[in-house]
Design an enzyme around this catalytic site. Structure first.
Site, PDB file in Angstrom:
ATOM      1  N   ALA A  60       8.391 -20.217 -15.211  1.00  0.00           N
ATOM      2  CA  ALA A  60       7.977 -21.038 -14.067  1.00  0.00           C
ATOM      3  C   ALA A  60       7.075 -22.165 -14.524  1.00  0.00           C
ATOM      4  O   ALA A  60       6.477 -22.111 -15.602  1.00  0.00           O
ATOM      5  CB  ALA A  60       7.233 -20.188 -13.042  1.00  0.00           C
ATOM      6  N   TYR A  61       6.982 -23.194 -13.688  1.00  0.00           N
ATOM      7  CA  TYR A  61       5.976 -24.239 -13.860  1.00  0.00           C
ATOM      8  C   TYR A  61       4.763 -23.773 -13.068  1.00  0.00           C
ATOM      9  O   TYR A  61       4.830 -23.636 -11.845  1.00  0.00           O
ATOM     10  CB  TYR A  61       6.503 -25.573 -13.313  1.00  0.00           C
ATOM     11  CG  TYR A  61       5.571 -26.750 -13.521  1.00  0.00           C
ATOM     12  CD1 TYR A  61       5.839 -27.687 -14.514  1.00  0.00           C
ATOM     13  CD2 TYR A  61       4.436 -26.929 -12.730  1.00  0.00           C
ATOM     14  CE1 TYR A  61       4.991 -28.776 -14.708  1.00  0.00           C
ATOM     15  CE2 TYR A  61       3.579 -28.004 -12.927  1.00  0.00           C
ATOM     16  CZ  TYR A  61       3.867 -28.927 -13.915  1.00  0.00           C
ATOM     17  OH  TYR A  61       3.019 -29.994 -14.111  1.00  0.00           O
ATOM     18  N   THR A  62       3.643 -23.504 -13.753  1.00  0.00           N
ATOM     19  CA  THR A  62       2.497 -22.870 -13.077  1.00  0.00           C
ATOM     20  C   THR A  62       1.209 -23.704 -13.104  1.00  0.00           C
ATOM     21  O   THR A  62       0.173 -23.225 -12.660  1.00  0.00           O
ATOM     22  CB  THR A  62       2.202 -21.496 -13.712  1.00  0.00           C
ATOM     23  OG1 THR A  62       1.946 -21.671 -15.113  1.00  0.00           O
ATOM     24  CG2 THR A  62       3.374 -20.536 -13.531  1.00  0.00           C
ATOM     25  N   THR A 101       4.149 -16.189  -5.246  1.00  0.00           N
ATOM     26  CA  THR A 101       2.705 -16.390  -5.272  1.00  0.00           C
ATOM     27  C   THR A 101       2.061 -16.278  -3.897  1.00  0.00           C
ATOM     28  O   THR A 101       2.727 -16.483  -2.872  1.00  0.00           O
ATOM     29  CB  THR A 101       2.412 -17.797  -5.855  1.00  0.00           C
ATOM     30  OG1 THR A 101       1.038 -18.134  -5.693  1.00  0.00           O
ATOM     31  CG2 THR A 101       3.247 -18.869  -5.148  1.00  0.00           C
ATOM     32  N   TYR A 125       3.025 -26.690  -5.924  1.00  0.00           N
ATOM     33  CA  TYR A 125       3.374 -25.448  -6.630  1.00  0.00           C
ATOM     34  C   TYR A 125       3.827 -24.374  -5.643  1.00  0.00           C
ATOM     35  O   TYR A 125       4.885 -23.764  -5.797  1.00  0.00           O
ATOM     36  CB  TYR A 125       2.171 -24.964  -7.441  1.00  0.00           C
ATOM     37  CG  TYR A 125       2.323 -23.558  -7.970  1.00  0.00           C
ATOM     38  CD1 TYR A 125       3.240 -23.263  -8.982  1.00  0.00           C
ATOM     39  CD2 TYR A 125       1.550 -22.511  -7.445  1.00  0.00           C
ATOM     40  CE1 TYR A 125       3.384 -21.965  -9.456  1.00  0.00           C
ATOM     41  CE2 TYR A 125       1.699 -21.223  -7.926  1.00  0.00           C
ATOM     42  CZ  TYR A 125       2.605 -20.953  -8.920  1.00  0.00           C
ATOM     43  OH  TYR A 125       2.747 -19.666  -9.376  1.00  0.00           O
TER      44      TYR A 125
END
Length: 280
Positions: A60-62, A101, A125
Site C-alpha cells: 500500500a501507499y501509506t 484503516t 489516504y
C-alpha cells in the site's frame, strides 16, 4: 497451503511471511521489484504462475501527509493496484485478504466504530483505502477486510522508532493528546492473519491490539518502558498542524472478531514491551 503476500518489504508483509513460514506454510512474498501491483499484466502473470491457495495483500501507499500532494500515485497503488489483484483473484477464485484503516471513518464522537458504520474518509489516504475496500468487495466473493490502526513493526519506520530517535536527540517532544486509538503490532497481527486466512469466515473485521490511548499516552509509555528521561508535552491537534486531517476518534469495535471465534490481540502495552525488547 500456498500463500502469496504482497508488500513483503513493509512492516506487515514481512511479519506475515515469517509467521506463515514458522508454521510450515509455503509462502511467496512479492514487492515492487518482482510484482508491480499497478501493472495489471504483471500481476496476472505472477499470480497465475504461483497459483496460491489465498492472497494476502499488504502492499500500500501509506505516507498519509505525502498522499495529499501525490493523490494520483496514492490512488494508482491503493485503488488501481488493489483492483488489479482483485480481478485475478475473482477469475481464479482465490480468497483475498485486504488491509484497510481507521481513516475511512470521520473520526468524530467517542463511540466505537462498527464495521458497517458510515464511511466518511478525512484525507486522500483514507479515501483511497476505502475505494480499495469497495473494489475487493465488488470483485472477490471470498474476501477478508481487516481495518487496522497505528501500526508498528520491526521492518520499517513507525511512531515508536520516531519517538525513540527524537527523544534521544532532543530530550523533549510534543505529542498530540486529543486523538484516541489503538496501536497494532504487526507480529501479533500476523499471527491472527495466518489463523484467519485458513478459515472461510469472510467479511470485514476491526483488528488492533487491545486497549486505548492517545498518541501522547503512547509516547509516555514508550519512554517509560525504554527507560528514557524525555519531557513529553501534550499538544492539541490544532497546535500540531499536519497536511492531512487526522481522526480524533479511532476507537474500533472488535465485537465481530470475538463473535467469529478469533483470539483478541494482546494489550498494546504488552506488545510495546515485546517490541522494545527486539529493538534493544
Amino acid at each position: 497451503m500456498k500463500l502469496l503476500v504482497t508488500g513483503v518489504k513493509g512492516q506487515l508483509g514481512y511479519d506475515v511471511v515469517r509467521e506463515g513460514e514458522s508454521r510450515g506454510l509455503e509462502m511467496f512474498g512479492t514487492d515492487v521489484d518482482n510484482m508491480d501491483i499497478t501493472d495489471a499484466g504483471q500481476v496476472k502473470q505472477v499470480i497465475e504462475d504461483y497459483k496460491p491457495d489465498a492472497l494476502i495483500h499488504c502492499a500500500a501507499y501509506t505516507a498519509v501527509d505525502a498522499a495529499e500532494d501525490n493523490q494520483e500515485l496514492c490512488r494508482k497503488i491503493n485503488v488501481d493496484g488493489t483492483r488489479n489483484i482483485a480481478e485475478v483473484c475473482k477469475t481464479m477464485d482465490i480468497p483475498m485478504m485486504y488491509f484497510s484503516t481507521d481513516y475511512i471513518f470521520n473520526g468524530q464522537g467517542e463511540n466505537f466504530w462498527k464495521e458497517d458504520d458510515e464511511k466518511q474518509p478525512l484525507n486522500v489516504y483514507g479515501q483511497t483505502k476505502y475505494e480499495g475496500e469497495l473494489a475487493v468487495q465488488e470483485l472477490v466473493q471470498k474476501h477478508f477486510i481487516l481495518r487496522i490502526s497505528w501500526v508498528f513493526g520491526v521492518n520499517g519506520n513507525n511512531f515508536i522508532k520516531t519517538m525513540l530517535r527524537l527523544g534521544k536527540e532532543r530530550g523533549a517532544v510534543g505529542v498530540v493528546s486529543d486523538q484516541i486509538g489503538s496501536p497494532t503490532y504487526t507480529y501479533d497481527l500476523a499471527r491472527l492473519v495466518i489463523d484467519m486466512i485458513q478459515t472461510d469466515k469472510y467479511g470485514a473485521y476491526h483488528v488492533t491490539n487491545d486497549g486505548l490511548c492517545s498518541w501522547y499516552e503512547f509516547a509516555c509509555e514508550i519512554f517509560r518502558q525504554a527507560g528514557l528521561d524525555v519531557k513529553v508535552t501534550p499538544l492539541t491537534t490544532a497546535e500540531y498542524p499536519a497536511k492531512a486531517a487526522r481522526p480524533f476518534n479511532s476507537r474500533m469495535s472488535k465485537e465481530k472478531l470475538i463473535n467469529a471465534g478469533f483470539k483478541m490481540l494482546p494489550e498494546w502495552q504488552d506488545a510495546l514491551r515485546r517490541y522494545l525488547e527486539i529493538l534493544q
